[in-house]
Each structure stands twice: as structure tokens, then as C-alpha cells.
Design an enzyme around this catalytic site. Structure first.
Site: not given
Ligand SMILES: Cc1cc2nc3c(=O)[nH]c(=O)nc-3n(C[C@H](O)[C@H](O)[C@H](O)COP(=O)(O)OP(=O)(O)OC[C@H]3O[C@@H](n4cnc5c(N)ncnc54)[C@H](O)[C@@H]3O)c2cc1C
Length: 382
Positions: A128, A243, A366
Site C-alpha cells: 500500500s 485456507e 465496500e
Molecule cells: C490494520 C491494517 C493493516 C494493514 N497492513 C498492511 C500491510 O502490512 N501492508 C500493506 O501494504 N498494506 C496494509 N494495509 C493497508 C490496506 O491494504 C489498505 O488500507 C486497504 O487496501 C484500503 O486502502 P486505503 O486505506 O488506501 O483506502 P482507499 O482505497 O483510499 O479507500 C478509502 C475508502 O473509499 C472506499 N473505496 C475505494 N475505492 C472504492 C470503490 N471503487 N468503490 C467503492 N468504495 C471505494 C473504500 O472502501 C474506503 O472506504 C493495512 C491496513 C490496515 C487497516
């Protein structure tokens, strides 16, 4: 249809229960202590699991695993999560190892696999970025070839365990001109490489799980690229042979419901609304557990996880954990506000705040709903 475990599966389940009862290091279930102390305990747990080949349970035996089937993994994961045994989240086992096994060279298998399976090395996942989460293929961190090395520049975020991992599993852009899914590659990066800065991010529960990671001219030998250049997106998608039942979420919710029931039993004069809410959560737990067993047994029978059901279980499990934690806090009422270390109230407070992340990590709810609607149900896109 047969809901019973085979004699071998039941024996394995008992073996795992015996291990948890008798073989874990002293103090494994204490929540207190500094991060370093808790990490020492976690590493000690990992070594004991490794001694039984249970750390990389599903991996083939030649790489240090036990070649476990999906149902065996489910039985193992279920008890580890229910008893809250630390050390069970292991990204090295979950997706680094499987990619190295499938696409790594012999020297990479030699270098990385045994040290994951024996608990020596902890890996973090560097996917990410501030502008690439749900739309992961939009990542911008660059890896530019320079002789025998790649030079990495960019920023990663939400990197769980980034502050104590030995290795990072990095996806970076190697061809900016290619369509976004086709210009990525995957690398093994030593986390103490010059040019890497780790900055902590504290979550809303006050815990330090994840971090921001900055790369400034970090040099990674070409030999540490895993798989083919520009085919990294396919490596990111691997890990699917494991799994995929979401049994961890089920067990964690089941444990909380069991604790609440134990807390409330024998108190007398209960509010009917409270009784009903708890009954509702118990139904959710039972439903999810049945789904989890179905997914693992289908995976074992056909060799493939039923994707639609696995996605439904992930979504349902993440939301159930939030509902159970909220129910718990509401049931405890004023007692719940006086959270002290070692009390069920504190575990619930932390659980409630931490559960917010359940519907974000590993793909937001979502996105899960959207994928279930289009790929699972065949509905037209918006
Ligand atoms: C506890 C935790 C541990 C994590 N650990 C890791 C890790 O070790 N390594 C790593 O690389 N990442 C990690 N992550 C990151 C995680 O994979 C991302 O937070 C996640 O994929 C969401 O991306 P974002 O935070 O950029 O949110 P965004 O993608 O910016 O989304 C923001 C909001 O918009 C909504 N949204 C976005 N696109 C759409 C769409 N097309 N349609 C409808 N709604 C949408 C989302 O559902 C969300 O509500 C971690 C996250 C958490 C919370």
C-alpha cells in the site's frame, strides 16, 4: 453430507489443543510488557511452532512445512485464534513463501524459505501507498535498474510489523510506460538497508502495529527480484492456495461471545434486549463457523477455495467482529468504561477500537461487496 471430522482430523485437533495447553512458553498469554518483550514471546512461540513444522503448516515438507490440507489448517487456525496465541499472523508464510516456492530460483528458495519456516526471519508486506490502497495497481514506488542493482525510491504506508521485520516483501514499478498492472515487480528487501526510514503510525486503539516506510535510493541486488520483471502483479495475487475460510475472525468473535456469556451467567434479572442481542451475535458466530468449515472442506475436495463464499465469509467475519465488540461494550455498560489491564472490559475496549480496521485491512468491505456483486452474483457493474 457429513459434518463430522475424520479420526485423523479429530486427533490433530486434540494435538493442537494439547500443544496450546502444555507447550507454549511461560507468559505467552500476558498482554502487558513492552513491544520488545512481547516480540520476544512471539518469537519464542514461533520457534516452538517451527519445531513441530506448524509455523509453515501448509507448505510442502521439503520447504519446512507439514504439507497440511485446508481442513487441517482450519483446525489449527481455529484454535490458535480462539486462544489468542501470538505469532499466528505470518506474512512470510502466507504469501512470500508461496511466491518463492512457485516462481523463485533455487538460490532464493535456499536463502528465504527455511528461515521463514524455522521462525528466524519475520517479513512485512510493502504494497500500500498513500495513493494506492483499494486501487493497488496504482502504486508509484519506482525500482530503476542500475547495473546489478535496482534503485528504489518512494513511500509505502500501513506496513504491519515494518518496525521489527527482518525482510520486506516489496512491490514496485519497474516499467512506468506499461499499463498499470503490467509494470510491477516484486523484491525481497533487507529492512536494515541504507536509505530505508521507518516511521511509526499509532492506530486508534493506541497500538503500534503499522508504519510508514520511506525509500530513498535504496539499492537492492538484482538477485533479490523474485519472479519475472514486470510480472509482479501476478505474484501479489498468489497466496490463494491457503485456507481461506476466515476461521480466525470466527474464532475471535466466538471467544468474545463465550466470555460475555460467562460474565453474565448467574447474574440474574437480565434486560431482555441484552439477552436478545447476545443471542443474535451467537447466531452470527455459528453461521460463520459453518461457512468456514464449508469453505475449507470444499477447498480440500476440489483443490480450489470457493471464491464467492470465501469473500462473503471475509466480509461477514470482519463486520461480525465489530458487532460483537460493540455488543460487549454496551452490555458491560459503566463497568465497560472502567477498563483496567487484565479485565474483560479492557480486552473489549481494545477489541472494539481495533475492530474498526477489520473492514479495511486486506480489502475494504465496500470493495468486497462490489466484487461479490459483480464476480460472485454476475450483476452488471455500476
Ligand atoms: C490494520 C491494517 C493493516 C494493514 N497492513 C498492511 C500491510 O502490512 N501492508 C500493506 O501494504 N498494506 C496494509 N494495509 C493497508 C490496506 O491494504 C489498505 O488500507 C486497504 O487496501 C484500503 O486502502 P486505503 O486505506 O488506501 O483506502 P482507499 O482505497 O483510499 O479507500 C478509502 C475508502 O473509499 C472506499 N473505496 C475505494 N475505492 C472504492 C470503490 N471503487 N468503490 C467503492 N468504495 C471505494 C473504500 O472502501 C474506503 O472506504 C493495512 C491496513 C490496515 C487497516
Amino acid at each position: 453430507m457429513d459434518f463430522r471430522l475424520s479420526p485423523e482430523q479429530a486427533a490433530f485437533q486434540e494435538e493442537v489443543a494439547g500443544f496450546i495447553e502444555h507447550e507454549l512458553p511461560v507468559g505467552w498469554d500476558e498482554e502487558q510488557g513492552s513491544l520488545a518483550e512481547r516480540m520476544d514471546v512471539e518469537r519464542a512461540v514461533m520457534r516452538r511452532l517451527a519445531a513441530r513444522r506448524w509455523l509453515a503448516l501448509p507448505w510442502p515438507k521439503e520447504y519446512g512445512g507439514a504439507g497440511a490440507s485446508p481442513v487441517q489448517q482450519l483446525l489449527f487456525n481455529e484454535q490458535m485464534a480462539y486462544h489468542r496465541v501470538p505469532g499466528s499472523v505470518n506474512m512470510g508464510v502466507a504469501w512470500v513463501g508461496p511466491v518463492v516456492i512457485l516462481y523463485g530460483r533455487a538460490d532464493q528458495k535456499q536463502q528465504y524459505l527455511s528461515r521463514i519456516a524455522d521462525g528466524t526471519d519475520i517479513w512485512c508486506t510493502l504494497y500500500s501507498e498513500p495513493g494506492a490502497g483499494s486501487d493497488l495497481a496504482a502504486m508509484q514506488t519506482r525500482a530503476v535498474r542500475d547495473g546489478d542493482e535496482y534503485v528504489i525510491n518512494g513511500q509505502k504506508i500501513w506496513t504491519t510489523f515494518g518496525h521489527y521485520a527482518d525482510w520486506g516483501w516489496l512491490a514496485a514499478r519497474t516499467d512506468p510506460a506499461a499499463p498499470k498492472h503490467k509494470g510491477l515487480s516484486t523484491f525481497a528487501v533487507k529492512m536494515d538497508s541504507p536509505g530505508i526510514t521507518v516511521r511509526p503510525l499509532i492506530n486508534m486503539a493506541g497500538g503500534h502495529e503499522f508504519n510508514e516506510i520511506f525509500f530513498q535510493d535504496v539499492r537492492v541486488p538484482v538477485s533479490q527480484m523474485v519472479g519475472e520483471e514486470n510480472r509482479g502483479w501476478y505474484n501479489v495475487a498468489v497466496g490463494l492456495d491457503f485456507e481461506r475460510s476466515s476461521i480466525g475472525a470466527t474464532s475471535s468473535a466466538r471467544r468474545t461471545v463465550d466470555e460475555l456469556v460467562a460474565f453474565l451467567r448467574g447474574r440474574g434479572g437480565m434486560d431482555p434486549a441484552v439477552r436478545h442481542r447476545l443471542a443474535e451475535q451467537a447466531i452470527g458466530v455459528q453461521l460463520l463457523r459453518t461457512m468456514a468449515y464449508y469453505i475449507a472442506s470444499e477447498q480440500e475436495r476440489t483443490g480450489l477455495a470457493p471464491t464467492r463464499e470465501a469473500q462473503m465469509a471475509k466480509l461477514f467475519g470482519a463486520e461480525l467482529q465489530q458487532k460483537v465488540a460493540l455488543t460487549g461494550i454496551q452490555i458491560l455498560g459503566m463497568t465497560g468504561q472502567a477498563a483496567k489491564p487484565g479485565t474483560p472490559a479492557l480486552a473489549l475496549h481494545y477489541g472494539l477500537l481495533r475492530s474498526v480496521a477489520n473492514t479495511i485491512e486486506g480489502g475494504t468491505s465496500e470493495i468486497q461487496r462490489s466484487v461479490i456483486a459483480s464476480r460472485g452474483l454476475g450483476l452488471p457493474r455500476e
